[in-house]
Design a protein around this motif. Structure first.
Motif, PDB file in Angstrom:
ATOM      1  N   ASN A 124      53.397  23.052  25.383  1.00  0.00           N
ATOM      2  CA  ASN A 124      52.344  22.262  25.949  1.00  0.00           C
ATOM      3  C   ASN A 124      52.939  21.397  26.752  1.00  0.00           C
ATOM      4  OD1 ASN A 124      50.212  23.660  24.948  1.00  0.00           O
ATOM      5  ND2 ASN A 124      50.084  22.118  23.132  1.00  0.00           N
TER       6      ASN A 124
ATOM      7  N   VAL B  84      54.037  21.461  20.068  1.00  0.00           N
ATOM      8  CA  VAL B  84      54.034  20.630  21.184  1.00  0.00           C
ATOM      9  C   VAL B  84      54.976  21.006  22.389  1.00  0.00           C
ATOM     10  CG1 VAL B  84      55.050  18.264  21.711  1.00  0.00           C
ATOM     11  CG2 VAL B  84      53.537  18.508  19.856  1.00  0.00           C
TER      12      VAL B  84
ATOM     13  N   TRP C   7      53.075  12.721  22.572  1.00  0.00           N
ATOM     14  CA  TRP C   7      52.705  14.246  22.454  1.00  0.00           C
ATOM     15  C   TRP C   7      52.593  14.272  20.869  1.00  0.00           C
ATOM     16  CZ3 TRP C   7      52.001  14.093  27.409  1.00  0.00           C
ATOM     17  CH2 TRP C   7      51.404  15.630  28.134  1.00  0.00           C
TER      18      TRP C   7
ATOM     19  N   ASP D 243      49.490  13.358  19.485  1.00  0.00           N
ATOM     20  CA  ASP D 243      48.317  13.710  20.262  1.00  0.00           C
ATOM     21  C   ASP D 243      47.720  12.692  21.039  1.00  0.00           C
ATOM     22  OD1 ASP D 243      46.535  15.862  20.921  1.00  0.00           O
ATOM     23  OD2 ASP D 243      44.969  15.505  19.425  1.00  0.00           O
ATOM     24  N   GLU D 244      48.312  11.831  21.766  1.00  0.00           N
ATOM     25  CA  GLU D 244      47.853  10.930  22.724  1.00  0.00           C
ATOM     26  C   GLU D 244      48.372  11.308  24.161  1.00  0.00           C
ATOM     27  OE1 GLU D 244      45.820   8.126  22.558  1.00  0.00           O
ATOM     28  OE2 GLU D 244      45.876   7.419  20.361  1.00  0.00           O
ATOM     29  N   LYS D 245      47.386  12.550  24.616  1.00  0.00           N
ATOM     30  CA  LYS D 245      47.850  12.767  25.785  1.00  0.00           C
ATOM     31  C   LYS D 245      46.964  12.221  26.842  1.00  0.00           C
ATOM     32  CE  LYS D 245      48.659  17.218  23.275  1.00  0.00           C
ATOM     33  NZ  LYS D 245      48.385  18.412  23.086  1.00  0.00           N
TER      34      LYS D 245
END
Length: 719
Positions: free
Chosen positions: A547, A544, A463, A466-468
């Motif tokens: 989210n 983060v 997360w 930003d590798e969701k």
């Protein structure tokens, strides 16, 4: 009504592709027939290593005649418009009708299509199916352009009715449709003709081919278990291996062999994995000792020596394979007993992710998190940290390099062999769990601490960069990791705030404490650089955190929905304070779900919504908030007074129940308001001319709303 039989005969089809291929054949052919107007009564597909078979019963002898009427342009429309209409209909000007309508004379085309024989349609559909078959991998052979998983050798395609069998006329890349097939490659060579599916299945059986894969699997399992039972042993169940082996043979012959004494000391999981992966053997276990002592192999033919030569060859090959496994095991044991840190140091050269460092970096983060989580789960902090540092050491071992599926399990063996603590050894095996919604959930405190730390590091790490997950893509299995955290928390009844866990994990991933410590020891530009790094990290954590909490809530909805709890009920509980306490959230959701299954609970929702709607409309119209001041002395009707009393009684029960988190009692008290609220609405007019009474009644509705919303946000409930 004829029956259709299709067989596509080829070289051996990989076992893993057979089931899907049979389903695809049935779907493509039957869909094509129906689209062409041929309906049928039933269809079934069968597969063996060398054939795909489809039988379709009760097929129409020909497609029905169809009549289609198309409305065209006006009769006096421009010539080009009329020409386009005629071209689309495939007719000439004198073949269309001119009809009078309220909008003038309009052209109409009546198109009749005569029915076609089933054989013609079947030939077209089959060729289209074969040429466009969705094999995962396919090949060309010879000089033709046809692609198939393995060289296609013959095509059987017949229609059978009372008059007999008719071969469908067709040809695909020089392979003529026919009515013949072959039996077993070795035990019954040569071709033979068939006239129906029953004839086909019977003759195949005589030719040593069991057509139905389920029947082959059943034969293998029955013969294997009987052979093991006769020796006082039992076959280790493996449904996946059974299905695969059933796809490797057409005439299964079960043989039981021996494992050389030299290898019986290997861990049973090593023996089982080696035999399964390399030889497709079933493991046979001694139920008294738990040791794997024999193996089951499935031959594809009967032999004069009853399989003795086959067994001898298999035992020789197996000994060579197990000699490798024994070598790995003994080498690994020597390392484990001397110094396992050799393995953990080797992981410094293994990249976990370009932006998240090496496996050694990850292990260090997990160890830090496990130590922090230990008090929450009731584990010893030193043991939890030590377990985290050793849990992935076996990734450097020779055995796990050869058999990756044994990771964790081998770690347990090696830690035990080195004299390590049993809780640490168990954590090495269990920290990967749970791997799915029905997988085993660790309960030992040290294992729980390391398992939580492992999954939280994965989630927060990806997360943070930003590798969701997106749509159906989840290359790093983050959904599975989130479900693992949820199940670990719920199954162990842990009271640990989700926000605090993710915040701590993000701090470790982003090295926030290290930046802060470095900032204190530096001055000038370096101090400014560290301050900037701290600011960036804090910004990532701030964005983060919410989210990631929402992601957990989404995963929780999926998990609870499978247990019969509606998404709107979960939403009603997520909207309440303390929604980062998963155990508390789920207890509230389950209590609300059970309450809403009762008549009182269901009707209370309607009463609440009625009260809320009336109150909301009055507040908007009057420009004031009716949130306090309801007084029983202004009550005029008996039902109104009864509601005051009921609210007083419910509040007296709900407040302490909510304070002690006894949601079941709180929901029960709330549901008890159903009768008084119904009676109030039936007997009392809210918007009376007496403004004092009206205000009092609106404030009474506010009490209903406030009391119900203290239990759950009932505005989220649908219906």
């Amino acid at each position: 009504m004829p029956d259709l039989l299709i067989e596509l005969f080829s070289e051996e089809i990989p076992a893993r592709m057979q089931k899907r291929a049979g389903e695809d054949l049935q779907k493509l052919v039957t869909n094509g027939l129906v689209e062409a107007g041929l309906t049928y009564r039933s269809a079934a597909a069968f597969t063996t290593p060398r054939r795909l078979c489809l039988t379709v019963e009760g097929l129409l002898a020909q497609s029905p005649t169809t009549r289609e009427e198309r409305k065209g342009p006006k009769a006096d429309a421009p010539e080009k418009a009329i020409e386009g209409f005629l071209r689309g209909a495939g007719l000439t000007r004198d073949q269309v009708e001119e009809r009078e309508t309220p909008k003038g004379n309009v052209l109409f085309a009546v198109i009749e299509k005569a029915g076609r024989p089933a054989a013609d349609i079947v030939a077209e559909v089959l060729e289209q199916t074969v040429r466009n078959f969705p094999w995962p991998k396919s090949m060309r052979w010879g000089a033709g352009s046809l692609k198939w998983v393995r060289p296609l050798q013959s095509i059987l395609c017949i229609l059978t009715d009372e008059a007999g069998a008719e071969v469908v006329t067709g040809d695909i890349d020089g392979i003529q449709f026919g009515d013949t097939t072959e039996g077993h490659r070795f035990m019954s060579p040569g071709r033979f003709s068939v006239v129906s599916f029953e004839d086909y299945e019977t003759k195949l059986s005589r030719a040593h081919v069991v057509l139905n894969p389920s029947a082959r699997a059943e034969t293998i399992w029955n013969d294997a278990t009987n052979a093991a039972f006769a020796s006082g042993l039992e076959v280790v169940e493996d449904a996946g291996l059974l299905a695969e082996v059933a796809g490797l043979v057409e005439w299964p012959v079960v043989l039981m062999g021996r494992i050389a004494d030299d290898f019986l000391g290997l861990p049973p999981e090593v023996l089982q994995t080696s035999m399964k992966e390399h030889q497709k053997f079933f493991s046979v276990r001694n139920p008294k000792t738990g040791r794997i002592e024999r193996f089951i192999t499935v031959a594809n033919r009967e032999t004069a020596d009853n399989g003795a030569t086959i067994l001898a060859g298999n035992e020789k090959v197996l000994s060579a394979r197990l000699a490798d496994a024994k070598f790995f095991w003994e080498n690994d044991l020597r390392v484990a007993k001397s110094d396992m840190s050799v393995w953990t140091q080797a992981l410094e050269n293994v990249t976990f992710h370009r932006q998240l460092g090496s496996q050694a970096d990850r292990i260090s983060r997990i160890a830090t998190l496990a130590r922090a989580l230990a008090p929450v789960v009731g584990a010893d902090a030193d043991l939890a940290e030590n377990a985290a540092r050793l849990a992935k050491a076996d990734l450097s071992s020779e055995m796990v390099y050869e058999f990756p599926e044994l990771q964790g399990l081998m770690g347990r063996y090696y830690i035990e062999a080195s004299g390590g603590d049993q809780a640490v050894a168990a954590a090495a095996q269990e920290h990967y769990s749970p791997l799915g919604p029905s997988d085993y959930v660790p309960t030992a405190p040290v294992s729980v601490a390391v398992a939580l730390a492992d999954k939280l590091d994965t989630l927060t790490g990806f997360w943070a960069i930003d590798e969701k997950p997106t749509g159906s893509k989840d290359p790093f299995a983050l959904r599975r990791a989130a479900l693992g955290v949820i199940r670990l928390v719920l199954d162990n009844d842990l009271r640990v705030p989700l926000d605090r866990m993710t915040h701590n994990a993000l701090q470790v991933v982003l090295k926030l404490d290290q930046w802060r410590a470095a900032e204190k020891t530096e001055t000038g530009d370096k101090a400014k650089q560290f301050a900037h790094q701290i600011e960036v990290a804090e910004g990532v954590i701030a964005s983060v955190g919410p989210n990631l909490r929402a992601f957990f809530h989404d995963r929780l909805k999926v998990y609870l929905r499978d247990q019969g709890i509606r998404h709107d009920i979960i939403d009603a509980c997520i909207a309440m304070e303390g929604n980062d306490d998963l155990t508390l959230l789920v207890k509230r959701a389950r209590a609300l779900s059970e309450t809403l299954k009762t008549d009182d609970g269901e009707n209370l929702i309607q009463g609440f919504k009625r009260a809320n709607n009336i109150l909301t409309q009055a507040e908007e119209a009057d420009g004031v908030e009716y949130s306090y001041g309801a007084d029983a002395k202004f009550a005029e009707e008996a039902e109104e007074k009864a509601l005051f009393e009921a609210l007083d009684a419910a509040e007296a029960r709900i407040a302490p129940a909510m304070a002690s988190q006894d949601f079941t009692s709180a929901m029960s008290a709330m549901a008890s308001l159903r009768g008084p609220i119904d009676g109030f609405f039936d007997a009392v007019q809210i918007n009376t001319d007496n403004q004092t009474v009206r205000r009092n009644r609106l404030n009474l509705l506010s009490r209903i709303r406030t009391l119900c919303l203290s239990v759950a946000d009932l505005t989220k409930i649908e219906g």
